[in-house]
Scaffold this motif. Structure first.
Motif, PDB file in Angstrom:
ATOM      1  N   ASN A 103      13.940 -21.545   5.711  1.00  2.75           N
ATOM      2  CA  ASN A 103      13.469 -20.176   5.629  1.00  2.75           C
ATOM      3  C   ASN A 103      12.312 -20.128   4.641  1.00  2.75           C
ATOM      4  O   ASN A 103      12.520 -20.077   3.440  1.00  2.75           O
ATOM      5  N   ASP A 104      11.113 -20.158   5.172  1.00  2.00           N
ATOM      6  CA  ASP A 104       9.920 -20.177   4.334  1.00  2.00           C
ATOM      7  C   ASP A 104       8.905 -19.165   4.857  1.00  2.00           C
ATOM      8  O   ASP A 104       7.796 -19.531   5.238  1.00  2.00           O
ATOM      9  N   PRO A 105       9.286 -17.866   4.898  1.00  4.48           N
ATOM     10  CA  PRO A 105       8.335 -16.883   5.420  1.00  4.48           C
ATOM     11  C   PRO A 105       7.195 -16.618   4.447  1.00  4.48           C
ATOM     12  O   PRO A 105       7.301 -16.922   3.257  1.00  4.48           O
ATOM     13  N   ASP A 106       6.139 -16.039   4.962  1.00  7.83           N
ATOM     14  CA  ASP A 106       4.997 -15.650   4.146  1.00  7.83           C
ATOM     15  C   ASP A 106       5.388 -14.402   3.348  1.00  7.83           C
ATOM     16  O   ASP A 106       5.504 -13.302   3.911  1.00  7.83           O
ATOM     17  N   ALA A 107       5.616 -14.574   2.074  1.00  6.66           N
ATOM     18  CA  ALA A 107       6.099 -13.486   1.223  1.00  6.66           C
ATOM     19  C   ALA A 107       5.113 -12.322   1.162  1.00  6.66           C
ATOM     20  O   ALA A 107       5.517 -11.152   1.098  1.00  6.66           O
ATOM     21  N   ALA A 108       3.825 -12.609   1.187  1.00  6.89           N
ATOM     22  CA  ALA A 108       2.817 -11.540   1.107  1.00  6.89           C
ATOM     23  C   ALA A 108       2.885 -10.635   2.338  1.00  6.89           C
ATOM     24  O   ALA A 108       2.781  -9.406   2.224  1.00  6.89           O
ATOM     25  N   THR A 109       3.071 -11.227   3.501  1.00  6.81           N
ATOM     26  CA  THR A 109       3.171 -10.431   4.723  1.00  6.81           C
ATOM     27  C   THR A 109       4.408  -9.540   4.677  1.00  6.81           C
ATOM     28  O   THR A 109       4.339  -8.349   4.999  1.00  6.81           O
ATOM     29  N   LEU A 110       5.532 -10.113   4.279  1.00  7.36           N
ATOM     30  CA  LEU A 110       6.763  -9.324   4.207  1.00  7.36           C
ATOM     31  C   LEU A 110       6.656  -8.227   3.159  1.00  7.36           C
ATOM     32  O   LEU A 110       7.109  -7.098   3.378  1.00  7.36           O
ATOM     33  N   ALA A 111       6.031  -8.533   2.026  1.00  9.69           N
ATOM     34  CA  ALA A 111       5.876  -7.534   0.967  1.00  9.69           C
ATOM     35  C   ALA A 111       4.984  -6.379   1.422  1.00  9.69           C
ATOM     36  O   ALA A 111       5.201  -5.225   1.025  1.00  9.69           O
ATOM     37  N   SER A 112       3.995  -6.677   2.258  1.00 11.55           N
ATOM     38  CA  SER A 112       3.066  -5.634   2.702  1.00 11.55           C
ATOM     39  C   SER A 112       3.725  -4.599   3.607  1.00 11.55           C
ATOM     40  O   SER A 112       3.237  -3.483   3.726  1.00 11.55           O
ATOM     41  N   ILE A 113       4.841  -4.953   4.244  1.00  9.06           N
ATOM     42  CA  ILE A 113       5.520  -3.988   5.119  1.00  9.06           C
ATOM     43  C   ILE A 113       6.853  -3.515   4.552  1.00  9.06           C
ATOM     44  O   ILE A 113       7.424  -2.545   5.037  1.00  9.06           O
ATOM     45  N   ASN A 114       7.343  -4.187   3.551  1.00 10.32           N
ATOM     46  CA  ASN A 114       8.709  -3.970   3.076  1.00 10.32           C
ATOM     47  C   ASN A 114       8.993  -2.554   2.587  1.00 10.32           C
ATOM     48  O   ASN A 114      10.089  -2.044   2.780  1.00 10.32           O
ATOM     49  N   ASN A 115       8.034  -1.904   1.962  1.00  8.05           N
ATOM     50  CA  ASN A 115       8.289  -0.577   1.392  1.00  8.05           C
ATOM     51  C   ASN A 115       7.766   0.566   2.243  1.00  8.05           C
ATOM     52  O   ASN A 115       7.799   1.714   1.808  1.00  8.05           O
ATOM     53  N   LEU A 116       7.300   0.259   3.430  1.00  4.59           N
ATOM     54  CA  LEU A 116       6.757   1.302   4.308  1.00  4.59           C
ATOM     55  C   LEU A 116       7.865   1.889   5.182  1.00  4.59           C
ATOM     56  O   LEU A 116       8.876   1.244   5.446  1.00  4.59           O
ATOM     57  N   ARG A 117       7.621   3.099   5.663  1.00  2.00           N
ATOM     58  CA  ARG A 117       8.567   3.780   6.548  1.00  2.00           C
ATOM     59  C   ARG A 117       7.794   4.506   7.651  1.00  2.00           C
ATOM     60  O   ARG A 117       6.610   4.782   7.523  1.00  2.00           O
ATOM     61  N   GLY A 118       8.491   4.806   8.723  1.00  2.00           N
ATOM     62  CA  GLY A 118       7.941   5.647   9.784  1.00  2.00           C
ATOM     63  C   GLY A 118       6.696   5.076  10.440  1.00  2.00           C
ATOM     64  O   GLY A 118       6.592   3.875  10.679  1.00  2.00           O
ATOM     65  N   ALA A 119       5.749   5.973  10.704  1.00  2.00           N
ATOM     66  CA  ALA A 119       4.528   5.595  11.414  1.00  2.00           C
ATOM     67  C   ALA A 119       3.700   4.587  10.619  1.00  2.00           C
ATOM     68  O   ALA A 119       3.059   3.707  11.217  1.00  2.00           O
ATOM     69  N   ASP A 120       3.707   4.699   9.297  1.00  2.00           N
ATOM     70  CA  ASP A 120       2.972   3.738   8.465  1.00  2.00           C
ATOM     71  C   ASP A 120       3.552   2.333   8.641  1.00  2.00           C
ATOM     72  O   ASP A 120       2.812   1.350   8.731  1.00  2.00           O
ATOM     73  N   PHE A 121       4.875   2.246   8.671  1.00  2.00           N
ATOM     74  CA  PHE A 121       5.524   0.954   8.879  1.00  2.00           C
ATOM     75  C   PHE A 121       5.159   0.404  10.258  1.00  2.00           C
ATOM     76  O   PHE A 121       4.771  -0.757  10.380  1.00  2.00           O
ATOM     77  N   ASP A 122       5.298   1.228  11.273  1.00  2.26           N
ATOM     78  CA  ASP A 122       5.044   0.772  12.641  1.00  2.26           C
ATOM     79  C   ASP A 122       3.618   0.235  12.791  1.00  2.26           C
ATOM     80  O   ASP A 122       3.407  -0.828  13.385  1.00  2.26           O
ATOM     81  N   LYS A 123       2.653   0.959  12.236  1.00  2.00           N
ATOM     82  CA  LYS A 123       1.251   0.538  12.320  1.00  2.00           C
ATOM     83  C   LYS A 123       1.050  -0.809  11.624  1.00  2.00           C
ATOM     84  O   LYS A 123       0.451  -1.729  12.191  1.00  2.00           O
ATOM     85  N   ALA A 124       1.549  -0.932  10.404  1.00  2.00           N
ATOM     86  CA  ALA A 124       1.388  -2.187   9.657  1.00  2.00           C
ATOM     87  C   ALA A 124       2.125  -3.338  10.345  1.00  2.00           C
ATOM     88  O   ALA A 124       1.600  -4.452  10.431  1.00  2.00           O
ATOM     89  N   TYR A 125       3.311  -3.081  10.842  1.00  2.00           N
ATOM     90  CA  TYR A 125       4.079  -4.125  11.529  1.00  2.00           C
ATOM     91  C   TYR A 125       3.341  -4.611  12.778  1.00  2.00           C
ATOM     92  O   TYR A 125       3.222  -5.817  13.011  1.00  2.00           O
ATOM     93  N   ILE A 126       2.849  -3.673  13.567  1.00  2.00           N
ATOM     94  CA  ILE A 126       2.154  -4.055  14.800  1.00  2.00           C
ATOM     95  C   ILE A 126       0.882  -4.848  14.482  1.00  2.00           C
ATOM     96  O   ILE A 126       0.620  -5.885  15.091  1.00  2.00           O
ATOM     97  N   GLU A 127       0.106  -4.377  13.520  1.00  2.00           N
ATOM     98  CA  GLU A 127      -1.165  -5.034  13.211  1.00  2.00           C
ATOM     99  C   GLU A 127      -0.984  -6.369  12.488  1.00  2.00           C
ATOM    100  O   GLU A 127      -1.611  -7.363  12.838  1.00  2.00           O
ATOM    101  N   GLN A 128      -0.139  -6.383  11.456  1.00  2.00           N
ATOM    102  CA  GLN A 128      -0.040  -7.559  10.591  1.00  2.00           C
ATOM    103  C   GLN A 128       0.927  -8.620  11.105  1.00  2.00           C
ATOM    104  O   GLN A 128       0.715  -9.799  10.861  1.00  2.00           O
ATOM    105  N   VAL A 129       1.979  -8.192  11.747  1.00  6.93           N
ATOM    106  CA  VAL A 129       2.992  -9.154  12.191  1.00  6.93           C
ATOM    107  C   VAL A 129       2.878  -9.414  13.686  1.00  6.93           C
ATOM    108  O   VAL A 129       2.743 -10.556  14.118  1.00  6.93           O
TER     109      VAL A 129
END
Length: 185
Positions: A103-129
């Motif tokens: 288990n060696d995920p990119d911590a920066a990518t996970l941190a960038s979406i970890n505290n988001l909710r709702g539409a902001d989360f969905d947008k960041a998840y779709i674009e970044q992940v």
């Protein structure tokens, strides 16, 4: 019966133990030699491939918990299921003695979406992940197919590529439905 001095018997026993210890050490050292003989493209694939798959898998778990959009959740569930299979195949195909990160995920990518909710989360998840992550996965697996030398790793890359391509196509479709820009590969 032949009588040998105690010093001779002791020396013979010590020599025998030394031979056994040397043989045992040689067997334990053999897997490390296999890892050092692995071609650079294969080593890169193991490192990059497992990281991008782990990042997508962990981000998908976050998405199933944080997103309120059923399309995002469905995409994330598919990615999580597919990437668990890909991870297992990578571990099984890796040459003996080669360390495959569990288990060696990119911590920066996970941190960038970890505290988001709702539409902001969905947008960041779709674009970044979904989009960027799938592009990274495609690049890693295609590079292994083109340049890798380990036949088992190449076979896993070839077997996994259709799932990754399908994930990328689904990510592009999801981005279009959510009116987000899609990146052309």
């Amino acid at each position: 019966m032949i009588r040998l001095p105690l010093a001779t018997l002791t020396s013979a026993c010590m020599a025998s133990l030394l031979v056994v210890a040397t043989a045992a050490h040689a067997q334990n050292a053999a897997p490390a030699a296999d890892a050092s003989r692995l071609h650079a493209a294969d080593q890169t694939f193991i490192a990059d491939g497992t990281q991008v798959v782990a990042t997508q898998r962990d981000a998908a778990r976050i998405a199933t918990a944080r997103s309120s959009d059923r399309d995002v959740k469905a995409f994330a569930e598919r990615v999580s299921t597919d990437n668990a299979k890909i991870t297992a195949a990578l571990r099984a195909a890796s040459p003996r003695g080669v360390d495959v990160p569990k288990n060696d995920p990119d911590a920066a990518t996970l941190a960038s979406i970890n505290n988001l909710r709702g539409a902001d989360f969905d947008k960041a998840y779709i674009e970044q992940v979904a989009l960027a992550g799938e592009q990274k996965a495609l690049s890693a697996f295609q590079a292994e197919i083109a340049s890798g030398r380990d036949e088992q790793l190449k076979a896993v890359a070839k077997q996994s590529l259709p799932a990754i391509q399908a994930q990328y196509a689904a990510a592009q479709d999801l981005a279009k439905r959510k009116h987000l820009a899609t990146n052309a590969q």
